[in-house]
Design a protein around this motif. Structure first.
Motif, mmCIF file in Angstrom:
data_model
loop_
_atom_site.group_PDB
_atom_site.id
_atom_site.type_symbol
_atom_site.label_atom_id
_atom_site.label_comp_id
_atom_site.label_asym_id
_atom_site.label_seq_id
_atom_site.Cartn_x
_atom_site.Cartn_y
_atom_site.Cartn_z
ATOM 1 N N SER A 157 0.830 -1.212 0.000
ATOM 2 C CA SER A 157 0.000 0.000 0.000
ATOM 3 C C SER A 157 0.859 1.254 0.000
ATOM 4 N N TRP A 158 2.003 1.206 0.725
ATOM 5 C CA TRP A 158 2.897 2.364 0.706
ATOM 6 C C TRP A 158 3.463 2.575 -0.699
ATOM 7 N N SER A 159 3.885 1.511 -1.353
ATOM 8 C CA SER A 159 4.442 1.631 -2.699
ATOM 9 C C SER A 159 3.411 2.211 -3.665
ATOM 10 N N GLU A 160 2.194 1.708 -3.608
ATOM 11 C CA GLU A 160 1.149 2.198 -4.513
ATOM 12 C C GLU A 160 0.929 3.699 -4.331
ATOM 13 N N ARG A 161 0.861 4.122 -3.074
ATOM 14 C CA ARG A 161 0.636 5.548 -2.798
ATOM 15 C C ARG A 161 1.857 6.374 -3.188
ATOM 16 N N ALA A 162 3.049 5.888 -2.860
ATOM 17 C CA ALA A 162 4.274 6.637 -3.157
ATOM 18 C C ALA A 162 4.458 6.804 -4.659
ATOM 19 N N LEU A 163 4.224 5.758 -5.429
ATOM 20 C CA LEU A 163 4.403 5.838 -6.879
ATOM 21 C C LEU A 163 3.386 6.787 -7.509
ATOM 22 N N ALA A 164 2.173 6.841 -6.960
ATOM 23 C CA ALA A 164 1.178 7.780 -7.474
ATOM 24 C C ALA A 164 1.619 9.217 -7.237
ATOM 25 N N LYS A 165 2.232 9.471 -6.084
ATOM 26 C CA LYS A 165 2.696 10.827 -5.776
ATOM 27 C C LYS A 165 3.928 11.199 -6.595
ATOM 28 N N VAL A 166 4.814 10.241 -6.801
ATOM 29 C CA VAL A 166 6.057 10.505 -7.540
ATOM 30 C C VAL A 166 5.765 11.115 -8.900
ATOM 31 N N ARG A 167 4.778 10.593 -9.572
ATOM 32 C CA ARG A 167 4.488 11.015 -10.948
ATOM 33 C C ARG A 167 3.877 12.410 -11.025
ATOM 34 N N LEU A 168 3.507 12.960 -9.874
ATOM 35 C CA LEU A 168 2.915 14.297 -9.858
ATOM 36 C C LEU A 168 3.866 15.352 -9.297
ATOM 37 N N PHE A 234 15.905 0.642 -0.015
ATOM 38 C CA PHE A 234 14.711 0.111 -0.664
ATOM 39 C C PHE A 234 13.990 1.288 -1.303
ATOM 40 N N ALA A 235 12.989 1.005 -2.079
ATOM 41 C CA ALA A 235 12.228 2.043 -2.766
ATOM 42 C C ALA A 235 10.868 1.460 -3.140
ATOM 43 N N PRO A 236 9.897 2.306 -3.449
ATOM 44 C CA PRO A 236 8.596 1.777 -3.870
ATOM 45 C C PRO A 236 8.702 1.066 -5.220
ATOM 46 N N LEU A 237 7.998 -0.055 -5.331
ATOM 47 C CA LEU A 237 7.994 -0.839 -6.561
ATOM 48 C C LEU A 237 6.557 -1.157 -6.961
ATOM 49 N N PRO A 238 6.306 -1.362 -8.242
ATOM 50 C CA PRO A 238 4.958 -1.737 -8.677
ATOM 51 C C PRO A 238 4.601 -3.117 -8.142
ATOM 52 N N PRO A 239 3.305 -3.432 -8.064
ATOM 53 C CA PRO A 239 2.893 -4.721 -7.475
ATOM 54 C C PRO A 239 3.387 -5.915 -8.285
ATOM 55 N N VAL A 240 3.692 -6.991 -7.556
ATOM 56 C CA VAL A 240 4.134 -8.247 -8.161
ATOM 57 C C VAL A 240 3.292 -9.373 -7.568
ATOM 58 N N PRO A 241 2.563 -10.114 -8.385
ATOM 59 C CA PRO A 241 1.773 -11.226 -7.847
ATOM 60 C C PRO A 241 2.684 -12.364 -7.378
ATOM 61 N N GLU A 242 2.538 -12.751 -6.137
ATOM 62 C CA GLU A 242 3.296 -13.854 -5.536
ATOM 63 C C GLU A 242 4.799 -13.735 -5.800
ATOM 64 N N PRO A 243 5.440 -12.694 -5.312
ATOM 65 C CA PRO A 243 6.885 -12.519 -5.546
ATOM 66 C C PRO A 243 7.710 -13.607 -4.865
ATOM 67 N N ALA A 244 8.798 -13.981 -5.500
ATOM 68 C CA ALA A 244 9.684 -15.000 -4.938
ATOM 69 C C ALA A 244 10.418 -14.464 -3.722
ATOM 70 N N ARG A 245 10.957 -15.373 -2.929
ATOM 71 C CA ARG A 245 11.555 -15.001 -1.648
ATOM 72 C C ARG A 245 12.725 -14.047 -1.795
ATOM 73 N N ARG A 246 13.605 -14.235 -2.751
ATOM 74 C CA ARG A 246 14.794 -13.397 -2.905
ATOM 75 C C ARG A 246 14.650 -12.441 -4.085
ATOM 76 N N SER A 247 13.437 -12.096 -4.412
ATOM 77 C CA SER A 247 13.204 -11.161 -5.516
ATOM 78 C C SER A 247 13.437 -9.731 -5.055
ATOM 79 N N MET A 248 13.538 -8.819 -6.004
ATOM 80 C CA MET A 248 13.691 -7.393 -5.684
ATOM 81 C C MET A 248 12.514 -6.915 -4.851
ATOM 82 N N TRP A 249 11.318 -7.332 -5.229
ATOM 83 C CA TRP A 249 10.125 -6.868 -4.514
ATOM 84 C C TRP A 249 10.097 -7.386 -3.088
ATOM 85 N N ARG A 250 10.347 -8.694 -2.933
ATOM 86 C CA ARG A 250 10.276 -9.284 -1.590
ATOM 87 C C ARG A 250 11.350 -8.720 -0.673
#
Length: 471
Positions: A157-168, A234-250
């Protein structure tokens, strides 16, 4: 995480219980938190408040001072040995020098204890003698304040909100370019994630300079000893369905949660959660001058912040059981000296409307709140000048930077705050009727008579609301 949360709550309750048990045998203490976002004037507020409580000639609306019940005031060593002392003497010297200048802003948590010796009151006052009340003032960076709103958010939820603000907002080009090159679902790449985090931190710096308030995580702006650590990588990232354990998102999610657990929660537990009375300083005029989007950003940021205050009436039994609540909250629009006094009531009304959601939440929880327009240090004098065939109310002062004397009329505030709140909520890019321009003033040279603190606007009224009932 659940065990850590329960342990922290039990620890906090135990400390509050211990404080409550010994309180009847010690001098009473008021823990006053001074909070506010960058440029709201926290350092100047504390410095002027302490100076005016020590020399009370300009404090007629503080009843204990007006009635002569404050016999003496002095600074004592603070009770928290591991917290930096607020550099009161240095800040006061900066404001009262022959060529005065604004002191350096807050960059870490600091504290100061001011003790007041009070004359006895009541029928048994003559038997009890004078009493002492300690005021522990806690100051901390406004950049960290916003992190309290992260406690109720997860990484997604933080990433979604942060990315929406970044673009503005400005300054996001490098971050967005790096974001496009990153596979959030792919394996962790420390170099790429570090570059993305640095670009996001740079964007936050630019956005803050442009007047935006909601710039989280706050330690990205003031990292201190944490600079370069994984907890800030770390930084906000777009959503990833079922991210792997050692992925960038996780891994970014894990570091976000570590940031809350290791940085935000200890700060909240050690300092913020122990506050009895709270001042929330808000640079309403600065946000107004930066346009509707910055104004709306301030409104939403303040609403988020107040979710962490845990406000409400704190009875003795509640304290004994470990529940510590903020009893009184003052919402203060600073820099009232940048406006003619004829507009101060409108500034107060605008502040009340801007912070309506935050105030309603606090009052519903049982806290007593107040809003007012103040200037902890008055830097201007008032005047009327001829302009456009009529007379205009202005303030005169020494401009910051050039030192040139100038008259200022930022624009007439509307009687109805909705004329500003509505376009701000609608995402307008400019105010529909007129622009509001606020120039920054430098502190004016002072000549203080014995017994007088620095000149101010309503600082005595603010002190009466915050601590007057305990004096």
């Amino acid at each position: 995480m659940m065990i850590g949360s329960v342990t922290g709550s039990v620890w906090q309750a135990t400390r509050n219980m211990a404080e409550a048990v010994v309180a009847p045998f010690q001098d009473p203490v008021i823990r006053l938190g001074v909070t506010g976002l960058s440029r709201a004037g926290k350092t100047v507020f504390i410095t002027s408040l302490v100076a005016n409580l020590m020399d009370r000639g300009r404090m007629p609306q503080l009843r204990a001072a007006a009635e002569g019940r404050v016999l003496a005031a002095w600074l004592q060593p603070q009770p928290d040995d591991v917290v930096a002392r607020f550099a009161y003497e240095d800040h006061l010297a900066a404001l009262t020098a022959p060529d005065p200048h604004w002191p350096e802003g807050t960059r870490r948590v600091s504290e100061l204890r001011l003790s007041l010796r009070l004359a006895p009151t009541g029928l048994l006052g003559g038997l009890s003698g004078p009493r002492t009340v300690h005021i522990d003032i806690v100051d901390y960076p406004g950049e960290w304040l916003l992190d309290l709103g992260l406690l109720d958010r997860d990484y997604a939820s933080w990433s979604e909100r942060a990315l929406a603000k970044v673009r503005l907002r400005p300054g996001a080009e490098e971050f967005l370019a790096r974001l496009d090159r990153i596979d959030a679902a792919g394996p962790l790449d420390e170099v790429a994630l570090k570059g993305l985090a640095d670009a996001y931190a740079t964007h936050l710096q630019v956005a803050r300079e442009a007047g935006y308030s909601d710039c989280t995580p706050g330690r990205f702006l003031l990292p201190g000893d944490l600079e370069g650590s994984p907890v800030l990588t770390f930084a906000p990232l777009p959503p990833v369905p079922e991210p792997a354990r050692r992925s960038m998102w996780r891994e970014s999610e894990r570091r976000f949660e570590a940031y809350k657990r290791l940085v935000v929660k200890p700060f909240f537990r050690e300092h913020f959660a122990r506050i009895d009375r709270q001042v929330v300083l808000v640079d309403v005029l600065g946000a107004l001058a930066r346009g509707p989007q910055a104004f709306e950003d301030l409104r939403t940021a303040m609403a988020d912040i107040l979710t962490a205050f845990n406000p409400g009436a704190s009875a003795w039994l509640a304290r004994l059981l470990g529940q510590r609540r903020v009893e009184r909250i003052l919402f203060a629009a600073t820099k009232a000296d940048h406006l003619h006094h004829s507009q101060h009531a409108k500034l107060t009304t605008l502040t009340e409307a801007l912070l309506r959601e935050a105030r309603d939440r606090a009052e519903f929880a049982g806290a007593e709140t107040e809003a007012m327009a103040i200037a902890a240090l008055r830097t201007t004098v008032e005047d009327r000048i001829a302009h456009g065939g009529g007379m205009v109310d202005v303030v005169r002062g020494r401009l910051l930077g050039s030192g040139r004397q100038a008259a200022q009329h930022p624009g007439d505030l509307p009687e109805d705050p909705g004329r500003l709140l509505a376009p701000a909520r609608a995402g307008a890019e400019a105010w529909p009727l007129e622009d509001y321009a606020v120039q920054d003033f430098a502190p004016a040279p002072l000549t203080l008579r014995p017994g007088e603190g620095p000149p101010h606007i309503r600082l005595d009224k603010a002190a009466e609301f915050l601590i007057g009932d305990r004096l």
